[in-house]
Enzyme design. Structure first.
Site, mmCIF file in Angstrom:
data_model
loop_
_atom_site.group_PDB
_atom_site.id
_atom_site.type_symbol
_atom_site.label_atom_id
_atom_site.label_comp_id
_atom_site.label_asym_id
_atom_site.label_seq_id
_atom_site.Cartn_x
_atom_site.Cartn_y
_atom_site.Cartn_z
ATOM 1 N N SER A 521 -6.949 -1.460 1.751
ATOM 2 C CA SER A 521 -7.381 -2.836 1.523
ATOM 3 C C SER A 521 -8.763 -2.808 0.853
ATOM 4 C CB SER A 521 -7.373 -3.611 2.836
ATOM 5 O OG SER A 521 -7.426 -4.989 2.610
ATOM 6 N N HIS A 634 1.188 -5.547 4.331
ATOM 7 C CA HIS A 634 -0.191 -5.061 4.301
ATOM 8 C C HIS A 634 -0.507 -4.200 5.520
ATOM 9 C CE1 HIS A 634 -4.092 -5.263 2.377
ATOM 10 N NE2 HIS A 634 -4.687 -5.590 3.524
#
Length: 660
Positions: A521, A634
């Site tokens: 991320s 994610h």
């Protein structure tokens, strides 16, 4: 014997049991919790356990290939409600405290979440979702319902990480009458309602929502009170900030909550607030404490932190809550004037707790670098903690764990940077080892004194592992966490490089010619940035990363506001600034062999971010490889399919082994 222990492997992620969400019964004689384990390469099981304090070990209460979670004791302690997918969709179920089979309470089309008993035990409050004018009491939707239909989109926030396309659904509050077993939808409108909790009178409910006309653009979250008999709704806050996780005092005269007024946008520290529900007067009672309220610690065993509301003491003069500081998350007591006293403040990570106001003790879930997590009883600070569970004893006793050593770096401008260094498993004096730099996501999060399987696995592969909290991280005050905004790739980058330089100077067993870097991320963004600005790393692995802020603005579920908050620009008014902070701009300078790993269902950092970077590197004939993980979002590294989590770690280890 220590030398008989084996090294940690990628497959060990399947062996670790994860416990969470403890809840004490009203009599204080037992607590319920959730234990999650791997079922197979694709699925997990989550079961409920009950631990009576008179018993040495907890007892498993639910079984089967199911996901049971959110256990909540009835006020009289005779029943335990929970959420389960055992019927196919997550619904409310209940079990007698005396045992027996679970009974299904709801059959709503889109399932339920976040249950809460009314204090009189007559109702269960929960959330569900529905489209306007949709009959959610009808048969459950077919999993294939939308596969052959176009998706009609008419709002800005039409998707979100973890939920996918919203398809017009909104989150509403609902009440289940425990006597009639009838369900009533309590709220309505094109708004999402969250964090609902009962008042002591079993009639009023406080909840969070953004009911403003610009709610798709605005990020505020207000508190409301709704009367369950009349449906009259009162707004407590004035749309200046983000307020949630509210809890009522025992007499109903005050409400405590967690929130802030967006002074630093998404980098604003959470604070504890007290609100008078009659006058709407509110005041921040932790304003003098420069610490993040709540759990900011990151780990690869837990996807997201528990959103714990402040808990009122019996005397109504004190509150209890968790807070994160200097790499630790603890439990704290505060009086209503803001005087704060630690209840549990050690070098570890409190990932959840339950408090019994009458008996004045806590059940706390605690992890540290040598333990994935167990439950402890905490009666008074001076008595310390008493361990109640040992759920990963077999795993811990069989593997060699590397215990992190605290390190401190001094940034170029004099700021102190905290970090940790893990020596390779079976470390030998006189040997030289390659170093891997790990970078956390967020960026407003915190590496902590908690268990991290990935770091242990890399140490077991023979690497020195360095992980730090550069500026932008939580745990070091408001100025520190805000310092990376508008400066991504600036001093946050030099913080990391300075930490690498200083540990190389301090530890003579590090081979400075064999350095690797990885992160996910924001950590993936920074990995991309690093290899575009220096060739000192010989291998890199970027995960669920950002490569192009210009396109991120329009494809991420948060892109339209996050780019403005963090980079300080929007695509329509300053695309040059977004491009200047984009690693893709510097792709011609990347010579480090780069492994790109990304989940195909990532709505936070969508797949196109990886595709752009890979295409550019391949066209320029740079050393790179691209791994796409199907049906993964994610949070692949934390709650993705177990088999894919193992594959991810294997490929990471193989890439570093090949190039280092």
């Amino acid at each position: 014997m220590a030398d008989q222990k084996r090294a940690v492997t990628p497959e060990d992620i399947k062996k670790i049991r994860v416990v969470h969400d403890p809840h004490l019964s009203s009599d204080g004689e037992k607590y319920a919790y959730v234990q999650t384990s791997v079922r197979n390469d694709r699925e997990y099981n989550s079961h409920l356990f009950i631990h009576h304090f008179t018993d040495d070990i907890p007892v498993q209460w639910t079984f089967g290939e199911v996901r049971d979670h959110s256990p909540r004791w009835s006020p009289d302690g005779t029943e335990l409600a929970f959420v389960s997918n055992r019927s196919g969709v997550h619904q409310l179920w209940v079990m007698s405290a005396a045992g027996g089979e679970p009974r299904q309470l709801t059959s709503l089309k889109h399932g339920v979440s976040d249950p809460d008993w009314s204090p009189d035990g007559k109702y269960l409050l929960f959330t569900t979702s529905a489209r306007a004018d949709e009959d959610i009491f009808s048969h459950e939707e077919s999993p294939d319902e939308y596969e052959t239909k176009p998706v009609k989109i008419e709002r800005l926030r039409y998707k979100s990480e973890g939920n996918g396309f919203h398809r017009g659904r909104r989150t509403q509050l609902a009440l289940l009458d425990m006597k009639s077993k009838e369900t009533r939808i309590l709220t309505s409108g094109a708004f999402d309602h969250h964090s609902a909790r009962w008042a002591p009178d079993s009639r009023q409910i406080v909840f969070s929502a953004n009911r403003n006309p610009d709610e798709d653009v605005s990020s505020v979250l207000d508190l409301f009170i709704i009367d369950t008999e009349t449906s009259d709704t009162v707004k407590l806050t004035d749309s200046t900030g983000v307020f949630s996780n509210a809890s009522w005092s025992h007499d109903g005269h005050r409400i405590a909550c967690i929130g802030h007024e967006l002074e630093y946008q998404g980098a604003t520290l959470n604070q504890v607030w007290i609100i008078n529900p009659l006058t709407k007067e509110r005041r921040c009672v932790t304003i003098k404490w420069d610490v993040q309220i709540g759990d900011a610690a990151v780990s690869d065993l837990r996807a997201g932190q528990a959103d714990l509301s402040p808990v009122w003491a019996k005397d109504q003069k004190h509150l209890y809550f968790s807070a994160s500081e200097n790499g630790n998350t603890g439990i704290y007591q505060m009086d209503l004037e803001g005087e704060i006293t630690p209840v549990h403040e050690e070098d570890n990570h409190v990932f959840g707790f339950s408090y019994h106001p009458r008996l004045d003790f806590f059940i706390a879930g605690i992890s540290d670098p040598s333990n994935p997590g167990d439950f402890y009883k905490i009666e008074k600070p001076e008595k310390g903690k008493v361990r109640l569970t040992d759920v990963n004893a077999d795993f811990i006793q069989s593997v060699h764990l590397s215990i992190p050593e605290p390190v401190a770096a001094k940034a170029e401008d004099g700021w102190d940077i905290q970090g940790w260094l893990m020596r390779p498993a079976f470390f030998e004096e006189g040997q030289h080892y390659p170093l891997l730099l790990e970078i956390h996501g967020g960026p407003h999060a915190m590496y902590a004194n908690t268990f991290f399987h990935e770091l242990q696995m890399l140490a077991a592969q023979g690497y020195v592992v360095l992980y730090t909290n550069p500026r932008g991280s939580h745990g070091y005050g408001q100025t520190f966490v805000n310092a990376c905004r508008g400066d991504y790739g600036g001093k946050d980058y030099t913080d990391l490089m300075t930490a690498v330089d200083q540990v190389i100077e301090q530890y003579d067993f590090i081979d400075e010619e064999r350095l690797g870097v990885t992160g996910g991320s924001y950590g993936g963004f920074m990995t991309n940035w690093i290899v575009g600005h220096t060739n000192r790393f010989k291998a890199a692995v970027t995960q669920r990363s950002i490569s192009n802020w210009t396109s991120f603005y329009g494809v991420s579920d948060i892109g339209f506001f996050f780019t403005d908050w963090e980079i300080g620009a929007r695509v329509h008014d300053d695309p040059d600034k977004l491009w200047d902070h984009s690693p893709l701009k510097y792709v011609q300078h990347i010579n480090t062999p780069l492994l790109i790993m990304h989940g195909e269902n990532d709505y936070r950092c969508p797949m196109e971010q990886a595709e752009q970077l890979f295409t550019a590197l391949q066209y320029l004939e740079k050393p790179t490889m691209f791994l796409r993980f199907p049906q993964s979002g994610h949070d692949l590294s934390r709650n993705g399919a177990p088999g894919l989590r193992v594959e991810r770690l294997k490929h990471m280890a193989a890439w570093f082994e090949k190039h280092l």
